[in-house]
Design a protein around this motif. Structure first.
Motif: not given
Length: 381
Positions: A159-179
């Motif tokens: 795995y070449d990424g990190n936790f903060f790399g997961l917080l792309h705006p599109f992904a965060v928007l997906s999280g808000l949609l789930a909420i």
């Protein structure tokens, strides 16, 4: 299960894993939604207890679907499970620790008649309601962006990424949609199970959440269509071969995530249902039709989740580091024997789970009011 060939088994397990996640969204969706609404729909301790009693007898049974879905991924797609937990380890640990608030909060929240004690656990239940859908939504959003992993020649994952790399705006928007989906669904459920002022406040929040679902789903769709390149298989793949993600070619190009809708027009039903049912939930809540609103929120969540699944198919876990190492349903599955045995167990035990779940809701169904709480001060919740 010898009459089912290996390729068909892989397809069946893609459908079954999807059904388990839909079961999680439908059941945990409303009890986590109620948890998020708890501090806002109940202005007094008694009103908050009304909301808590609507879900407290069922939340642990609902969580069975989360365990089943995660377990199914482990058994059906072990390489997906291993790679995902390596990359999303910190995020998944945050979700796990947030879930710790649920049993303690439900069981001990009303044991002491102390305002600060009860308020603390109310916010604990709020955290346990908002964190899981946020993290799962962010994780799902990252699938469309690609996850930074690759394999060596021995199929060891890196795995070449990190936790903060997961917080792309599109992904965060997906999280808000789930909420938003969970709040909408939880609100519709609470409308069916409560009265008094809790009902009126819940009705308002349900309408707001439905509007948020429509807006966020539309923004995500436009973003995916205009700005995010998708993945596509560009080489032949042996759908009946043992798991090996290294023997194929995958390319990234604009609009690839939407090609399934062109090739299989019936899949367009999913996003249409997602939008129309969310609007139906808004209208039903506005018209005080709680049962219809709940049916609409369920259909909307199913439509939105299936929209994502149909877009990704046949990919399960795309790789942004080496697209050809992306995992699909054809090259990440367990052995034919494992899938066959699991299918037999699933056909045997899932109906049992459904029967006792429905039985519990039938036996414990009814509306709660502040008067009920006052009459039953000895109540567990």
């Amino acid at each position: 299960m010898e009459f089912i060939d290996y390729t068909t088994l892989k397809m069946v397990w893609w459908l079954l894993v999807g059904i388990l996640w839909l079961g999680f969204a439908m059941t945990e969706g409303f009890d986590m939604g109620v948890g998020m609404l708890l501090p806002f729909v109940g202005k007094t301790d008694e009103e908050r207890r009304v909301a808590i009693n609507a879900v407290a007898p069922h939340w642990d049974g609902n969580q069975v679907w989360l365990i089943l879905a995660a377990g199914a991924i482990f058994a059906a797609w072990p390489i997906v499970y291993a790679t995902t937990f390596s990359g999303f380890y910190l995020a998944l640990m945050l979700m796990l620790f947030s879930l710790f608030f649920r049993p303690v909060g439900f069981d001990y929240r009303s044991k002491l008649e102390n305002k600060k004690w009860r308020s603390t656990w109310d916010w604990g239940l709020f955290i346990s309601g908002i964190v899981p859908p946020l993290i799962l939504g962010v994780a799902f959003g990252n699938l469309f962006l690609g996850v930074p992993f690759h394999y060596d020649d021995y199929l060891r994952s890196f795995y070449d990424g990190n936790f903060f790399g997961l917080l792309h705006p599109f992904a965060v928007l997906s999280g808000l949609l789930a909420i938003s989906m969970f709040v909408m669904h939880g609100g519709a459920y609470l409308m069916m199970r409560c009265g008094d002022e809790v009902y009126n406040r819940t009705r308002t929040y349900t309408q707001f959440a439905a509007i948020a679902v429509i807006a966020l789903f539309a923004i995500e769709g436009l973003w995916l269509w205009t700005s995010i390149d998708g993945y596509a298989l560009t080489s032949e793949i042996n759908t009946g071969a043992p798991a090996n993600p290294l023997g194929k070619t995958v390319e990234i190009f604009e609009g690839a995530w939407l090609t399934n809708y062109t090739e299989y027009p019936l899949t367009m039903i999913a996003p249409i249902v997602g939008f129309v049912a969310a609007f139906g939930a808004f209208l039903s809540a506005r018209a005080r039709k709680a049962g219809i609103a709940f049916a609409m929120t369920t259909m909307s969540m199913f439509g939105i989740i299936l929209t994502g699944a149909f877009s990704l198919f046949p990919f399960i876990l795309p790789s942004s580091v080496n697209p050809s190492h992306s995992l699909t349903i054809w090259d990440a599955a367990s052995s034919e024997l494992t899938l066959s045995i699991m299918l037999f167990a699933t056909l045997l035990f899932v109906p049992i789970i459904l029967i006792y779940t429905v039985w519990c809701y039938v036996k414990l169904w009814g509306k709660y009011s502040v008067e009920d709480i006052r009459e039953k001060q000895h109540s567990l919740y």
